[in-house]
Design an enzyme around this catalytic site. Sequence first.
Site, PDB file in Angstrom:
ATOM      1  N   ALA A 132      35.686  39.819  42.489  1.00 41.15           N
ATOM      2  CA  ALA A 132      36.146  40.662  43.432  1.00 41.15           C
ATOM      3  C   ALA A 132      37.529  41.436  43.045  1.00 41.15           C
ATOM      4  O   ALA A 132      37.465  42.864  43.375  1.00 41.15           O
ATOM      5  CB  ALA A 132      37.270  39.924  44.729  1.00 41.15           C
ATOM      6  N   TYR A 133      38.293  40.652  42.257  1.00 43.34           N
ATOM      7  CA  TYR A 133      39.205  41.597  41.305  1.00 43.34           C
ATOM      8  C   TYR A 133      38.289  43.058  40.931  1.00 43.34           C
ATOM      9  O   TYR A 133      39.209  44.033  40.423  1.00 43.34           O
ATOM     10  CB  TYR A 133      39.425  40.936  39.995  1.00 43.34           C
ATOM     11  CG  TYR A 133      41.007  41.451  39.197  1.00 43.34           C
ATOM     12  CD1 TYR A 133      42.491  42.022  40.363  1.00 43.34           C
ATOM     13  CD2 TYR A 133      40.428  41.480  38.474  1.00 43.34           C
ATOM     14  CE1 TYR A 133      43.042  42.238  39.104  1.00 43.34           C
ATOM     15  CE2 TYR A 133      41.459  41.846  37.216  1.00 43.34           C
ATOM     16  CZ  TYR A 133      43.003  42.354  38.127  1.00 43.34           C
ATOM     17  OH  TYR A 133      43.940  43.186  37.315  1.00 43.34           O
ATOM     18  N   SER A 134      37.381  42.527  40.208  1.00 42.92           N
ATOM     19  CA  SER A 134      36.830  43.361  39.569  1.00 42.92           C
ATOM     20  C   SER A 134      35.630  44.331  39.458  1.00 42.92           C
ATOM     21  O   SER A 134      35.730  45.541  38.889  1.00 42.92           O
ATOM     22  CB  SER A 134      35.736  42.560  37.721  1.00 42.92           C
ATOM     23  OG  SER A 134      36.123  41.906  37.098  1.00 42.92           O
ATOM     24  N   ARG A 137      38.527  46.018  41.294  1.00 45.32           N
ATOM     25  CA  ARG A 137      38.617  47.635  40.084  1.00 45.32           C
ATOM     26  C   ARG A 137      37.697  48.661  39.626  1.00 45.32           C
ATOM     27  O   ARG A 137      38.273  49.856  39.531  1.00 45.32           O
ATOM     28  CB  ARG A 137      39.486  46.972  38.799  1.00 45.32           C
ATOM     29  CG  ARG A 137      40.414  45.755  39.438  1.00 45.32           C
ATOM     30  CD  ARG A 137      42.009  46.553  39.584  1.00 45.32           C
ATOM     31  NE  ARG A 137      42.831  46.113  39.288  1.00 45.32           N
ATOM     32  CZ  ARG A 137      44.064  46.374  39.721  1.00 45.32           C
ATOM     33  NH1 ARG A 137      44.848  47.508  40.381  1.00 45.32           N
ATOM     34  NH2 ARG A 137      45.337  45.563  39.677  1.00 45.32           N
TER      35      ARG A 137
END
Length: 209
Positions: A132-134, A137
């Site tokens: 989710a973070y990658s 971003r």
Amino acid sequence: MTLAALGFTVLIGVRDLAKGEAAAKKLGGNVEAIALGVAAPDGPALAAAEVERRFGRLDVLVNNAAIHYELSARALRPHRTVDRKAFETYVVGAWRVAFAFAPLLSASGHGRLVIVSPEAGLSASTDADAPAYSTGRATLNALTRILAAELRGAGVLVNAISPDWVETDMGGPGGRPVAPGAAGIVWAATLPDDGPTGGFFRDGERLPW
């Protein structure tokens, strides 16, 4: 704090105004807190209205909201509530903030929109960790390029900046000190009018998307 030393009035966007005011007082100088919840549908618009009322323009906007860096998460074992909240912050929230403040950046005549985006969002750096973070971003990086193209005619420079791994509450121990990590953000905030736009940089050096 560096921007305040350069003569900027620095507004810290915070969800908890009491904590933000305490942090601003601790920093000293011309630093103030302003209520800003990027995930709240009306949060950015309310903050932009206050800035317009008090100052009439905004010279620099640093988008640095972050949440949910979970190394153990996997794309095929999604946690839908957490994943949705991550995208609400990284993508939708950043979009809301840019939309709300774009007229004030344009009114500056030399606005700078700095989007803090670690290299986990770069295609070459993506692996199975923290999906989710990658992906959030990576989407934010695409939004950076779109905003740069839209705001070019208004004299607003838009760039993504990687501070590298910085030792903060979210980053944890072992990273760079805050000052070197923030130096690239200050560089992007103070670019000359003929500076780059639509790029990704770390310590003033361009990185491939």
